[in-house]
Structures are given as C-alpha cells and as structure tokens.
Scaffold this active site. Structure first.
Site, PDB file in Angstrom:
ATOM      1  N   CYS A  35       2.089  35.911   1.199  1.00 45.11           N
ATOM      2  CA  CYS A  35       0.971  35.392   1.999  1.00 45.11           C
ATOM      3  C   CYS A  35      -0.062  36.479   2.235  1.00 45.11           C
ATOM      4  CB  CYS A  35       1.474  34.899   3.358  1.00 45.11           C
ATOM      5  SG  CYS A  35       2.291  33.320   3.297  1.00 45.11           S
ATOM      6  N   HIS A  36      -1.317  36.074   2.251  1.00 45.15           N
ATOM      7  CA  HIS A  36      -2.414  36.987   2.546  1.00 45.15           C
ATOM      8  C   HIS A  36      -2.514  37.205   4.054  1.00 45.15           C
ATOM      9  CE1 HIS A  36      -3.579  35.507  -1.432  1.00 45.15           C
ATOM     10  NE2 HIS A  36      -4.197  36.661  -1.567  1.00 45.15           N
ATOM     11  N   MET A  85       0.680  27.970   5.675  1.00 44.44           N
ATOM     12  CA  MET A  85       1.896  28.732   5.963  1.00 44.44           C
ATOM     13  C   MET A  85       1.895  29.247   7.399  1.00 44.44           C
ATOM     14  SD  MET A  85       3.567  28.152   3.332  1.00 44.44           S
ATOM     15  CE  MET A  85       5.005  29.023   3.916  1.00 44.44           C
ATOM     16  N   GLU A  86       0.730  29.595   7.914  1.00 42.82           N
ATOM     17  CA  GLU A  86       0.636  30.037   9.303  1.00 42.82           C
ATOM     18  C   GLU A  86       1.010  28.905  10.255  1.00 42.82           C
ATOM     19  OE1 GLU A  86      -1.359  33.004   6.874  1.00 42.82           O
ATOM     20  OE2 GLU A  86      -1.395  30.822   6.857  1.00 42.82           O
ATOM     21  N   ASP A  93      16.937  29.189  20.698  1.00 44.88           N
ATOM     22  CA  ASP A  93      17.442  30.438  21.271  1.00 44.88           C
ATOM     23  C   ASP A  93      17.536  30.369  22.788  1.00 44.88           C
ATOM     24  OD1 ASP A  93      18.165  33.296  21.296  1.00 44.88           O
ATOM     25  OD2 ASP A  93      16.170  33.544  22.183  1.00 44.88           O
TER      26      ASP A  93
END
Length: 160
Positions: free
Chosen positions: A83-84, A118-119, A133
C-alpha cells in the site's frame, strides 16, 4: 494457453514477483471509500451495553474502537506491504448496535493518485478487533463475521 479476459494482478510484476504499483503518472483526484465490519455479540457482552455504549473494565468499548479504527486507517501502509502512504483528508468510524451485532462503518477520504479502499477496510477491521479485545473478558464467543467494501469513488472504477 493464456486467458486474455483475466485481468492482470496489479501488485505482481511481469516476472511474477511482488511489486508496488507506480502511480507517478496518475492525476490527483478526490477518492473516498466506505467499509463495514460486523461483530456478533453474545448475550453476556450485550448485557454490558448501557445507553448504546459497551462499557467494560477496560473502558468505553465503542469510543475506544473508533479511535483504534482511525489509527488503523492511518497506518495501513505499515500493515499491508504494497500500500502507498496516503495523506488522508478525513476518516470517520461509526459504530451502532443492530440487534446482536456491532456494525462498524469506516469512511475515508483523500485527494491523491490512488484509492483508499484498503484504509477503509483496515479501519473497520481494527475497530472490530478492538471490540473483541476489550470484551474478551466477558466472552470469547464473539465472532467477527464480515468485513467488506461498501463503496469506492474516484479513480477508474466506482463501486456502490
């Protein structure tokens, strides 16, 4: 025998090696993406919900997951090798309860040469993992059911 109708993988070189896409010649455009993750919550976790917020000994779960999702979106290139690095114009993470699921939506915006799918996916995923969690002391029966891209705008192809 090659299949010419199969699209080429953008992150694989002609030699079949991993390769970062060269976006140097692309124009700057407004790009947005929306991704969603869903976390199924068992009854013992749902019992900790008060006024639309899950609260555990670790703190306010949804508020913490929002911050974690934003941080995850910002750090995507550190998690996904090809990824950039992007300067994000904005990132919003929203979480709501729908029956027995926490539905997480991550909205990401940039003006750049490559998209922010993707972000958005990373932000939604990290928020889901944070919910898990923070609630695992109540139950380890939670299920992160689905992470998917809902919308992408800008660049060559729009989705959603």
């Amino acid at each position: 025998m090659s299949n010419t109708s199969t699209p080429a993988l953008t992150h694989v070189s002609e030699e079949g090696l991993p390769s970062m896409v060269d976006v140097g010649d692309k124009a700057l455009t407004r790009r947005t993406a929306v991704a969603e993750s869903r976390v199924w919550l068992p009854p013992e976790v749902l019992a900790a919900v008060r006024d639309g917020e899950l609260t555990t000994a670790k703190g306010a779960v949804f508020q913490t997951a929002v911050i974690a999702g934003i941080m995850g979106a910002k750090r995507t290139p550190e998690l996904i090798p090809l990824c950039h690095h992007l300067l994000l114009d904005g990132c919003d993470v929203r979480i709501r309860l729908v029956e027995n699921e926490a539905v997480i939506r991550c909205f990401v915006r940039t003006t750049g040469k490559t998209g922010v799918e993707m972000e958005a996916l990373a932000g939604a995923s990290i928020a889901a993992l944070t919910i898990y969690d923070m609630c695992k002391a109540l139950s380890q029966e939670m299920v992160i059911r689905q992470t998917r891209l809902l919308e992408k705008k800008g660049g060559k192809h729009d989705i959603g």
